[in-house]
Scaffold this active site. Sequence first.
Site, mmCIF file in Angstrom:
data_model
loop_
_atom_site.group_PDB
_atom_site.id
_atom_site.type_symbol
_atom_site.label_atom_id
_atom_site.label_comp_id
_atom_site.label_asym_id
_atom_site.label_seq_id
_atom_site.Cartn_x
_atom_site.Cartn_y
_atom_site.Cartn_z
ATOM 1 N N ASP A 269 0.787 -1.306 0.115
ATOM 2 C CA ASP A 269 -0.015 0.079 0.093
ATOM 3 C C ASP A 269 0.752 1.238 -0.081
ATOM 4 O OD1 ASP A 269 -2.156 1.647 0.097
ATOM 5 O OD2 ASP A 269 -3.195 0.457 1.633
ATOM 6 N N GLU A 617 -17.374 10.810 4.785
ATOM 7 C CA GLU A 617 -16.546 9.164 5.102
ATOM 8 C C GLU A 617 -15.812 9.040 3.983
ATOM 9 O OE1 GLU A 617 -19.361 6.076 5.341
ATOM 10 O OE2 GLU A 617 -20.326 6.603 3.353
#
Length: 871
Positions: A269, A617
């Site tokens: 990542d 969000e």
Amino acid sequence: MKKLAAIFLLLSASQIQAQEYKTYPMWDHKLPTTTRVRDLISRLTLEEKVAQMLNAAPAVEKLGIPAYDWWNEVLHGVARTPFKVTVFPQAIGMAATWDTSSLFTMAKYAATEGRAINNIAIKKNRTRERYLGLTYWTPNINIFRDPRWGRGQETYGEDPFLTAMLGSAFVHGLQGDDPRYLQAAACAKHYAVHSGPEPSRHSFNANVSAYDLWDTYLPAFKELITNAKVAGVMCAYNAFRDQPCCASDLLMNDILRNQWQFNGYVTSDCWAIDDFFKYHKTHKDATVSAADAVLHGTDVECGVSVYKTLVDAVKQNIITEKQLDVSLERLFTIRYRLGQFDPPSMVPYTQIDESVLESETHKAHSLKMAQQSIVLLKNQNNTLPLKRSIKKIALIGPNADNPIAVLGNYNGMPSEIITVLKGLQRKLGNDVEIIYEKAVNFTDDSLLIFEDLSSFYSTDGKPGVKAEYWNNEKMEGSPDMTITEKDIHHYWPEGQSPATGINTIHFSARYTTVYTARETEALQFEASGDDGYRIFINDELKLDAWERNRWGARKLSLETEKGKQYRIRVEMYQGEGNAAIQFKAGKTGRTNIAALKERIKDADVILFAGGISPQLEGEEMKVDYPGFNGGDRTSIMLPAIQTKYLQELKSTGKPVVFIMMTGSAIAIPWEDQNIPGIINAWYGGQHAGTAIADVLFGDYNPAGRLPVTFYASDKDLPDFNSYEMKGRTYRYFNGKPLYPFGYGLSYSNFTYDGFALPATHGKGKALTVKVRVSNIGKMDGEEVVQLYVSHTGKTETAPLRALKGFQRIALKAGESRMVEFTLSPDMLSVVSKDGKLVQPAEKIWVSIGGGQPAVKNKTTSLVLSKSLSIQ
């Protein structure tokens, strides 16, 4: 003459060299890929090898290897590209379709658009640019274990089986079925045991039991790796059992490479290798971190920083050059499978051109999936569908005309976005009056009533704003582009440039103008940006948000005198991701509820479009509104201000329909008891508004089903930081949900019969299950047939029930159809405490119907359940 001769000799040498490398085995398409890859690697220096293990891999001109950036996204359509593309519903919305066929088609169409973009990039020599390649870091198959996780919207929900089946369909659609070439390369992420909280993801250590690991967190990865043959895997930020995931003995070496025999590539990542020594504190420095990641099979680093130290790691004998070669072989094998080293005439995807971008077929499928995703949660007294005879509609709420909400995150940008307001306007035309008013924000009712002040802006005595852009983040040197713009109000999705010749990321800008006050008044200015920005008034710093901001809005007040001039300077920089700078002016006020109710008193129906949005969000966001933190949620309750407005709207006596948009489960206990019509529309993509209008007026019969449990309150949730599955999701939650996993209503009614099971079943054998489904309603519709298995013996570790089969079928009014499922021995088994799959000799229950067993659903018959003994 001598100078011309020298130039001729240089050109000749260059041409000879070009001719020479084409004779190397690496370019011979008749040879096996392994032979070609190994020949290529053998010709690289150590420094060149290390550079090829960065996500932004440079060109190797001596071998004709083009530059390539591995980083690209295709979560729900090609993302972050400078081209206009088709945007499908957000992943959680696509999961609500419960339709593997639709997801397969969506991925196929997205890959086609991605190929077209890549073909353009190759022709224009832009392969070094990010978001133009064919290695897509999707799908996100993490389990949405807790509704507070902001990135849960990127997943396929809370169930391992549903996630595995949808993820597999996506991989097959994206990668294609050519025996030699990949259409595009998918990547299963984030491996593993990763689902929030966002603020601590770089330092969090997940420590789960062997049972939870194999029962919940690994099944989808196993399916995509061992059966769907996904090309790539992304290892997660967090640690697992005290080791960073990208250097986990168990996850990376034992399970991924040894047990599952994965031979594809692994990417970290982004900047996850930095976390080894910065946050996890498991490694002493960058060099040791880089070497350990490679030794655990992390082949490419996203972040382009730590892996540069691999040169020193080899020289210090921390790792060998041959160990780097293992990773390089995996990486170049993928590039060969994408056709990057073969003649274009051999690769079946190289002739795809930009005509496929937002093609009518692709847009039609986006609309279809938006329709399929909508879940009808409540329909008291047949409030829906609305009658076409109505004459006036009141449309209220923060998502009524919000294009950001329908696009979700990790998105591309289409040519047109249909919000709820636009969808209704197009459907109803001039036949129905629509009264639209935002009325309320997501979490408060303090509205800035924006006013267009652009006509009062001037620069150098002329109307407008002076805009200066730099191809760096610090406004260093002279501007690379200077233009005049109307105002300061921009949004550039990732991959789009703010001006000709300016980077799509890693740029900065300065906007200067003079505001000549129109009145003596108190003005409120609101600024927002994706990364950093600051505001100067008369050269005095008035607002400083230079640190990473990610859509956060800030306000400042200015008392103005009519005719007086105020110098305004707005500066911003952009690192990664979407770019935005917005500078708006107006006056703060609150909606007069009494006046609003008077304005809409003769409306036939009130539609409230609320919920939440990707503005609240998402991934690692600096958002601190009530109920939200860092991209996650601190409460799953619908923000109180929205409930207050719904209460006021209900008091009018008019029928009220709640159109909820969200990427996660929202608790709406008051609304469930008091609002007659409720639909959940997720973040529905570019045609969200059209799909919502179609469902509201019955032009589409809704059949979406919840891929997550909608709990009744925060009290139902365990500790967010605990990765133990006890009490989580429908599989382990003993309470009563507000709306259960698999739930969804229809405008039709369905019945089930003809379900039979033998009394006993042989251990280790497959089981075939059949049932007849009938549409006894007056309207054609779709039903999602769901099959669950429950173990009732003494097995300590079994879930309460587990989804093991589903099919979405279309039935005309009055039509019946037999539906068949085949349950493999694995589907009839359970995971033991030590993580092994076993099939105990015991009685099990098989349930089949329109939802979970014992769950009431007014538009489908009760689920049929029968037991059989495994012997």
